[in-house]
Write a protein that holds these residues in place. Structure first.
Motif, PDB file in Angstrom:
ATOM      1  N   MET A  38       0.801  -1.212   0.000  1.00  0.00           N
ATOM      2  CA  MET A  38       0.000   0.000   0.000  1.00  0.00           C
ATOM      3  C   MET A  38       0.845   1.279   0.000  1.00  0.00           C
ATOM      4  O   MET A  38       0.557   2.209  -0.759  1.00  0.00           O
ATOM      5  CB  MET A  38      -0.968  -0.006   1.182  1.00  0.00           C
ATOM      6  CG  MET A  38      -2.108  -0.987   1.056  1.00  0.00           C
ATOM      7  SD  MET A  38      -3.174  -0.633  -0.370  1.00  0.00           S
ATOM      8  CE  MET A  38      -3.847   0.949   0.124  1.00  0.00           C
ATOM      9  N   PRO A  39       1.877   1.392   0.848  1.00  0.00           N
ATOM     10  CA  PRO A  39       2.693   2.611   0.795  1.00  0.00           C
ATOM     11  C   PRO A  39       3.318   2.862  -0.572  1.00  0.00           C
ATOM     12  O   PRO A  39       3.443   4.012  -1.011  1.00  0.00           O
ATOM     13  CB  PRO A  39       3.771   2.366   1.867  1.00  0.00           C
ATOM     14  CG  PRO A  39       3.148   1.390   2.807  1.00  0.00           C
ATOM     15  CD  PRO A  39       2.299   0.511   1.951  1.00  0.00           C
ATOM     16  N   LEU A  40       3.697   1.781  -1.259  1.00  0.00           N
ATOM     17  CA  LEU A  40       4.273   1.926  -2.593  1.00  0.00           C
ATOM     18  C   LEU A  40       3.223   2.424  -3.582  1.00  0.00           C
ATOM     19  O   LEU A  40       3.518   3.272  -4.440  1.00  0.00           O
ATOM     20  CB  LEU A  40       4.838   0.591  -3.074  1.00  0.00           C
ATOM     21  CG  LEU A  40       5.964  -0.021  -2.231  1.00  0.00           C
ATOM     22  CD1 LEU A  40       6.316  -1.398  -2.755  1.00  0.00           C
ATOM     23  CD2 LEU A  40       7.195   0.878  -2.233  1.00  0.00           C
ATOM     24  N   LEU A  41       2.009   1.922  -3.460  1.00  0.00           N
ATOM     25  CA  LEU A  41       0.937   2.358  -4.355  1.00  0.00           C
ATOM     26  C   LEU A  41       0.566   3.818  -4.096  1.00  0.00           C
ATOM     27  O   LEU A  41       0.372   4.601  -5.029  1.00  0.00           O
ATOM     28  CB  LEU A  41      -0.285   1.458  -4.165  1.00  0.00           C
ATOM     29  CG  LEU A  41      -0.140   0.011  -4.637  1.00  0.00           C
ATOM     30  CD1 LEU A  41      -1.326  -0.822  -4.155  1.00  0.00           C
ATOM     31  CD2 LEU A  41      -0.029  -0.049  -6.153  1.00  0.00           C
ATOM     32  N   ILE A  42       0.470   4.194  -2.830  1.00  0.00           N
ATOM     33  CA  ILE A  42       0.069   5.553  -2.480  1.00  0.00           C
ATOM     34  C   ILE A  42       1.104   6.568  -2.940  1.00  0.00           C
ATOM     35  O   ILE A  42       0.765   7.656  -3.412  1.00  0.00           O
ATOM     36  CB  ILE A  42      -0.169   5.664  -0.962  1.00  0.00           C
ATOM     37  CG1 ILE A  42      -1.361   4.792  -0.546  1.00  0.00           C
ATOM     38  CG2 ILE A  42      -0.421   7.109  -0.548  1.00  0.00           C
ATOM     39  CD1 ILE A  42      -1.556   4.686   0.947  1.00  0.00           C
ATOM     40  N   THR A  43       2.377   6.220  -2.807  1.00  0.00           N
ATOM     41  CA  THR A  43       3.447   7.160  -3.188  1.00  0.00           C
ATOM     42  C   THR A  43       3.867   7.028  -4.644  1.00  0.00           C
ATOM     43  O   THR A  43       4.739   7.776  -5.103  1.00  0.00           O
ATOM     44  CB  THR A  43       4.680   6.948  -2.293  1.00  0.00           C
ATOM     45  OG1 THR A  43       5.122   5.576  -2.390  1.00  0.00           O
ATOM     46  CG2 THR A  43       4.359   7.262  -0.844  1.00  0.00           C
ATOM     47  N   GLY A  44       3.280   6.080  -5.378  1.00  0.00           N
ATOM     48  CA  GLY A  44       3.613   5.937  -6.788  1.00  0.00           C
ATOM     49  C   GLY A  44       4.987   5.362  -7.053  1.00  0.00           C
ATOM     50  O   GLY A  44       5.586   5.625  -8.098  1.00  0.00           O
ATOM     51  N   THR A  45       5.513   4.548  -6.118  1.00  0.00           N
ATOM     52  CA  THR A  45       6.866   4.001  -6.267  1.00  0.00           C
ATOM     53  C   THR A  45       6.865   2.491  -6.487  1.00  0.00           C
ATOM     54  O   THR A  45       7.923   1.865  -6.423  1.00  0.00           O
ATOM     55  CB  THR A  45       7.719   4.337  -5.029  1.00  0.00           C
ATOM     56  OG1 THR A  45       7.047   3.846  -3.844  1.00  0.00           O
ATOM     57  CG2 THR A  45       7.927   5.832  -4.902  1.00  0.00           C
ATOM     58  N   LEU A  46       5.704   1.901  -6.740  1.00  0.00           N
ATOM     59  CA  LEU A  46       5.646   0.455  -6.912  1.00  0.00           C
ATOM     60  C   LEU A  46       6.465   0.002  -8.109  1.00  0.00           C
ATOM     61  O   LEU A  46       7.204  -0.987  -8.034  1.00  0.00           O
ATOM     62  CB  LEU A  46       4.191   0.003  -7.067  1.00  0.00           C
ATOM     63  CG  LEU A  46       3.978  -1.496  -7.281  1.00  0.00           C
ATOM     64  CD1 LEU A  46       4.515  -2.291  -6.093  1.00  0.00           C
ATOM     65  CD2 LEU A  46       2.494  -1.803  -7.495  1.00  0.00           C
ATOM     66  N   ASP A  47       6.363   0.703  -9.230  1.00  0.00           N
ATOM     67  CA  ASP A  47       7.125   0.321 -10.424  1.00  0.00           C
ATOM     68  C   ASP A  47       8.627   0.403 -10.174  1.00  0.00           C
ATOM     69  O   ASP A  47       9.391  -0.460 -10.633  1.00  0.00           O
ATOM     70  CB  ASP A  47       6.736   1.212 -11.604  1.00  0.00           C
ATOM     71  CG  ASP A  47       5.317   0.937 -12.096  1.00  0.00           C
ATOM     72  OD1 ASP A  47       4.796  -0.152 -11.799  1.00  0.00           O
ATOM     73  OD2 ASP A  47       4.742   1.826 -12.759  1.00  0.00           O
ATOM     74  N   GLU A  48       9.062   1.428  -9.458  1.00  0.00           N
ATOM     75  CA  GLU A  48      10.488   1.567  -9.151  1.00  0.00           C
ATOM     76  C   GLU A  48      10.965   0.409  -8.282  1.00  0.00           C
ATOM     77  O   GLU A  48      12.061  -0.133  -8.488  1.00  0.00           O
ATOM     78  CB  GLU A  48      10.749   2.890  -8.441  1.00  0.00           C
ATOM     79  CG  GLU A  48      10.477   4.118  -9.303  1.00  0.00           C
ATOM     80  CD  GLU A  48      10.706   5.401  -8.529  1.00  0.00           C
ATOM     81  OE1 GLU A  48      11.465   5.377  -7.543  1.00  0.00           O
ATOM     82  OE2 GLU A  48      10.112   6.432  -8.905  1.00  0.00           O
ATOM     83  N   TYR A  49      10.123   0.033  -7.318  1.00  0.00           N
ATOM     84  CA  TYR A  49      10.495  -1.089  -6.456  1.00  0.00           C
ATOM     85  C   TYR A  49      10.604  -2.382  -7.262  1.00  0.00           C
ATOM     86  O   TYR A  49      11.577  -3.136  -7.127  1.00  0.00           O
ATOM     87  CB  TYR A  49       9.472  -1.256  -5.330  1.00  0.00           C
ATOM     88  CG  TYR A  49       9.695  -2.521  -4.528  1.00  0.00           C
ATOM     89  CD1 TYR A  49      10.587  -2.537  -3.463  1.00  0.00           C
ATOM     90  CD2 TYR A  49       9.043  -3.708  -4.875  1.00  0.00           C
ATOM     91  CE1 TYR A  49      10.817  -3.710  -2.749  1.00  0.00           C
ATOM     92  CE2 TYR A  49       9.265  -4.877  -4.165  1.00  0.00           C
ATOM     93  CZ  TYR A  49      10.146  -4.867  -3.104  1.00  0.00           C
ATOM     94  OH  TYR A  49      10.391  -6.020  -2.415  1.00  0.00           O
ATOM     95  N   LEU A  50       9.592  -2.660  -8.093  1.00  0.00           N
ATOM     96  CA  LEU A  50       9.597  -3.896  -8.872  1.00  0.00           C
ATOM     97  C   LEU A  50      10.760  -3.933  -9.851  1.00  0.00           C
ATOM     98  O   LEU A  50      11.339  -4.997 -10.110  1.00  0.00           O
ATOM     99  CB  LEU A  50       8.262  -4.048  -9.611  1.00  0.00           C
ATOM    100  CG  LEU A  50       7.022  -4.257  -8.721  1.00  0.00           C
ATOM    101  CD1 LEU A  50       5.762  -4.290  -9.566  1.00  0.00           C
ATOM    102  CD2 LEU A  50       7.162  -5.529  -7.894  1.00  0.00           C
ATOM    103  N   GLU A  51      11.104  -2.776 -10.411  1.00  0.00           N
ATOM    104  CA  GLU A  51      12.246  -2.728 -11.329  1.00  0.00           C
ATOM    105  C   GLU A  51      13.550  -3.054 -10.606  1.00  0.00           C
ATOM    106  O   GLU A  51      14.456  -3.670 -11.167  1.00  0.00           O
ATOM    107  CB  GLU A  51      12.338  -1.333 -11.959  1.00  0.00           C
ATOM    108  CG  GLU A  51      13.470  -1.183 -12.967  1.00  0.00           C
ATOM    109  CD  GLU A  51      13.494   0.194 -13.594  1.00  0.00           C
ATOM    110  OE1 GLU A  51      14.505   0.506 -14.262  1.00  0.00           O
ATOM    111  OE2 GLU A  51      12.525   0.961 -13.419  1.00  0.00           O
TER     112      GLU A  51
END
Length: 305
Positions: A38-51
């Motif tokens: 959820m924190p990754l989704l809210i801050t828009g950093t999920l793609d960066e994390y997965l990459e």
């Protein structure tokens, strides 16, 4: 400086509630990792994390969100940016304020070297909140009530309003329209709403104002429209109007006008109208308006023509 410090505190609140809920028994397709994402989704950093990591992993996600110096949305980078900005305006803030923010930066560097495994995620989140509270107390207690003070308050409440909206929207979207009756299991709804209220330091206020268990209607009214709650949207907009009205000159009229329009909109809105429009739609619209207000303040006061 102020926005980065408030953002670090808000990120800690967000991370703490997601971590706590991830430890609860999950059902169906929901896992603890879904909650931690959820924190990754809210801050828009999920793609960066997965990459960077390829797949969700609890320990890596916590480190990425809290202490990763390469992630600009991490708590570590927010405190680093706050310290850098504080250094740039060293002559306009008090010694107590500078010492607080500088020591916070030195401490988080030490925590980063140790890692969250030794420190503990809940302990770390509490530490971030405490350091933010100390800075706010030092600011309120030592700085003159001039323009620097007003801009510090503006940054705080712009960031806080955005965070309250995003946390409420994310929790609502996670559970869907049937958030208060999830497969006949009211306990899950109760813990979801309670966790959100605790993340925003609003659980005691809810218990004082309302009777019964938290639900989407009551929680939304409290966090959006109640002026007496310090972290509510209404309280933030009240404070923004107060700070903007005290700034001299005509440059700020666009920001003052927009803030006044937001306040009038909230003053004459009841929760039934919000729910009738659709909570997610209403929140999404207000997130954009709060962002526009922040950009208007930036353009009016802080950009050189």
């Amino acid at each position: 400086m102020s926005r980065y410090l408030e953002r670090a505190e808000n990120l800690a609140r967000m991370l703490d509630v997601s971590y706590s809920l991830s430890l609860m028994p999950q059902d169906g397709s929901k896992h603890g990792l879904d909650e931690l994402a959820m924190p990754l989704l809210i801050t828009g950093t999920l793609d960066e994390y997965l990459e960077k990591y390829g797949q969700m992993h609890a320990e890596r996600m916590l480190t990425f969100f809290a202490l990763d110096p390469q992630n600009p949305a991490s708590i570590y980078c927010c405190l680093q940016a706050a310290r850098t900005n504080a250094h740039a305006v060293r002559g306009r803030i008090t010694a107590d304020m500078w010492e607080n923010i500088n020591s916070t930066w030195l401490e988080i560097r030490g925590i980063s070297e140790q890692g969250l495994g030794r420190y503990g995620i809940s302990h770390f989140c509490e530490w971030v909140k405490q350091r933010s509270h100390l800075f706010r107390g030092a600011t309120f207690g030592t700085i003159m009530r001039g323009e620097p003070y007003r801009f510090i308050r503006l940054g705080t409440f712009i960031e806080r309003a955005d965070n309250t909206l995003r946390l409420l929207d994310a929790r609502y979207e996670l559970l869907g329209e049937d958030i208060d009756e999830i497969d006949g299991r009211p306990a899950r709804s109760y813990y979801q709403w309670t966790a959100l209220l605790r993340a925003l330091s609003s659980f005691e206020a809810f218990a004082e104002i309302y009777r019964g268990s938290p639900n989407s209607r009551r929680v939304s009214e409290l966090l959006l429209l109640r002026p007496e709650l310090p972290r509510s949207l209404r309280a933030c907009v009240d404070e923004l109007n107060l700070m903007l009205s005290g700034l001299p000159g005509d440059n700020g009229r666009p920001a003052q006008r927009l803030a006044a329009e937001l306040l009038a909109r909230l003053q004459y809105t009841v929760i039934d109208e919000v729910l009738e429009e659709g909570l997610h739609t209403w929140l999404t619209d207000f997130i954009q308006v709060v962002r526009e207000l922040g950009q208007t303040i930036q353009a009016s006061y802080l950009e050189v023509a």
